[in-house]
Design a protein around this motif. Structure first.
Motif, mmCIF file in Angstrom:
data_model
loop_
_atom_site.group_PDB
_atom_site.id
_atom_site.type_symbol
_atom_site.label_atom_id
_atom_site.label_comp_id
_atom_site.label_asym_id
_atom_site.label_seq_id
_atom_site.Cartn_x
_atom_site.Cartn_y
_atom_site.Cartn_z
ATOM 1 N N UNK A 138 0.940 -1.223 -0.114
ATOM 2 C CA UNK A 138 0.044 -0.055 -0.185
ATOM 3 C C UNK A 138 0.970 1.172 -0.028
ATOM 4 N N UNK A 139 1.682 1.217 0.970
ATOM 5 C CA UNK A 139 2.619 2.380 0.803
ATOM 6 C C UNK A 139 3.637 2.618 -0.339
ATOM 7 N N UNK A 140 4.018 1.708 -1.016
ATOM 8 C CA UNK A 140 4.636 1.720 -2.058
ATOM 9 C C UNK A 140 3.722 2.315 -3.316
ATOM 10 N N UNK A 149 6.483 11.494 -5.941
ATOM 11 C CA UNK A 149 5.880 12.215 -4.999
ATOM 12 C C UNK A 149 6.159 11.291 -3.586
ATOM 13 N N UNK A 150 7.047 10.147 -3.873
ATOM 14 C CA UNK A 150 7.117 9.368 -2.661
ATOM 15 C C UNK A 150 7.863 10.024 -1.496
ATOM 16 N N UNK A 151 8.892 10.813 -1.802
ATOM 17 C CA UNK A 151 9.587 11.588 -0.641
ATOM 18 C C UNK A 151 8.463 12.425 -0.101
ATOM 19 N N UNK A 152 7.599 13.233 -0.833
ATOM 20 C CA UNK A 152 6.738 14.137 -0.406
ATOM 21 C C UNK A 152 5.516 13.372 0.370
ATOM 22 N N UNK A 153 5.164 12.237 0.188
ATOM 23 C CA UNK A 153 3.993 11.678 0.836
ATOM 24 C C UNK A 153 4.684 10.893 2.257
ATOM 25 N N UNK A 154 5.953 10.758 1.960
ATOM 26 C CA UNK A 154 6.731 10.429 3.518
ATOM 27 C C UNK A 154 6.703 11.437 4.489
ATOM 28 N N UNK A 217 -0.885 5.409 7.646
ATOM 29 C CA UNK A 217 -0.173 6.527 7.723
ATOM 30 C C UNK A 217 1.042 6.027 8.709
ATOM 31 N N UNK A 218 0.914 5.246 9.564
ATOM 32 C CA UNK A 218 1.716 4.569 10.622
ATOM 33 C C UNK A 218 2.853 4.016 9.859
ATOM 34 N N UNK A 219 2.560 3.293 8.922
ATOM 35 C CA UNK A 219 3.626 2.730 8.270
ATOM 36 C C UNK A 219 4.325 3.470 7.236
ATOM 37 N N UNK A 220 3.656 4.565 6.355
ATOM 38 C CA UNK A 220 4.052 5.412 5.628
ATOM 39 C C UNK A 220 5.111 6.301 6.184
ATOM 40 N N UNK A 221 4.899 6.725 7.335
ATOM 41 C CA UNK A 221 5.671 7.742 8.157
ATOM 42 C C UNK A 221 7.170 6.833 8.707
ATOM 43 N N UNK A 222 7.031 5.649 8.739
ATOM 44 C CA UNK A 222 7.990 5.045 9.020
ATOM 45 C C UNK A 222 7.960 4.423 10.586
ATOM 46 N N UNK A 223 6.912 4.948 11.357
ATOM 47 C CA UNK A 223 6.686 4.492 12.705
ATOM 48 C C UNK A 223 6.573 3.395 12.901
ATOM 49 N N UNK A 224 5.947 2.454 12.184
ATOM 50 C CA UNK A 224 6.186 1.214 12.202
ATOM 51 C C UNK A 224 7.107 0.409 11.262
#
Length: 228
Positions: A138-140, A149-154, A217-224
């Motif tokens: 999903x994140x990818x 936009x990958x960096x922007x989304x992160x 969002x948790x996964x996308x942010x790198x929190x998980x």
């Protein structure tokens, strides 16, 4: 001591062998009972109305009505049913549509049996459960859906998470890992009502409608941590 009621499950998949395999895995847990099986989306909706299961395990791709259409119909007619979607790789668009439609869990068909049991249990207890492989997909996909936009989304996800309190971020990390309010409460040594209040605040702070979206969002942010 009275034994807790079994989690009542509706299983829907158009492939008989797939249904047999999923049913066999679920049968290994005495706390889970498959109360009905459907071979297509229309039958899944009818059986959900008749049996009112706790959890519907729906294949994303089915004839007559796919899992997403069945999910919408079930949510309208039997609002208390929570849905786990079964997916295969290459169905990212379907996953995103199911996420928007209110699915509480996502599992890969080729995943480990323990993951299926954990997912059904978590969703039955009110948690959101994303298979680590699904979360990564999903994140990818979200990153690739807008070229460059990958960096922007992160960055956006991190900024949204950064606006939460330290305790809310801690709760969100557990939520993203597929834990229920009760499980989070035990880990944080607080009452479940406190966790529920934090989750409500997290959803509002992130601007999302449900736990599954918050988990993304948790996964996308790198929190998980990303799966290895």
């Amino acid at each position: 001591m009275t034994r807790p009621a079994a989690v009542r499950v509706l299983l829907a998949d158009d492939e008989p062998l797939a249904r047999t395999g999923v049913r066999a895995i679920l049968a290994t847990d005495p706390g889970i009972e498959v109360v009905a099986e459907a071979a297509d989306g229309h039958e899944a909706v009818e059986l959900a109305r008749r049996h009112r299961p706790d959890v519907a395990v729906l294949d994303i791709r089915m004839p007559k009505a796919d899992g997403i259409e069945a999910l919408a119909a079930v949510r309208r007619s039997v609002p208390g049913v929570r849905a786990v979607m079964l997916t295969t790789f290459g169905e990212d668009d379907y996953i995103l549509r199911a996420l928007s439609g209110g699915a509480a869990g996502f599992l890969v068909k080729a995943g480990e049996p323990e993951e299926l049991l954990a997912g059904v249990r978590a969703v039955a207890e009110g948690a959101a459960y994303l298979s680590p492989k699904v979360a990564a997909r999903v994140v990818a996909h979200l990153a690739a859906s807008e070229a460059g936009a990958a960096a922007g989304r992160r960055s956006t996800a991190r900024a949204r998470v950064g606006e939460l309190t330290p305790r809310e971020r801690e709760v969100l990390a557990h939520l993203g890992a597929g834990r229920s309010n009760a499980q989070i409460a035990r880990r944080l040594r607080v009452v479940e009502g406190t966790v529920k209040a934090h989750v409500s605040s997290i959803l509002a702070g992130l601007g999302v409608d449900n736990r599954a979206a918050a988990a993304v969002v948790a996964h996308e942010s790198g929190l998980v941590p990303a799966p290895r």
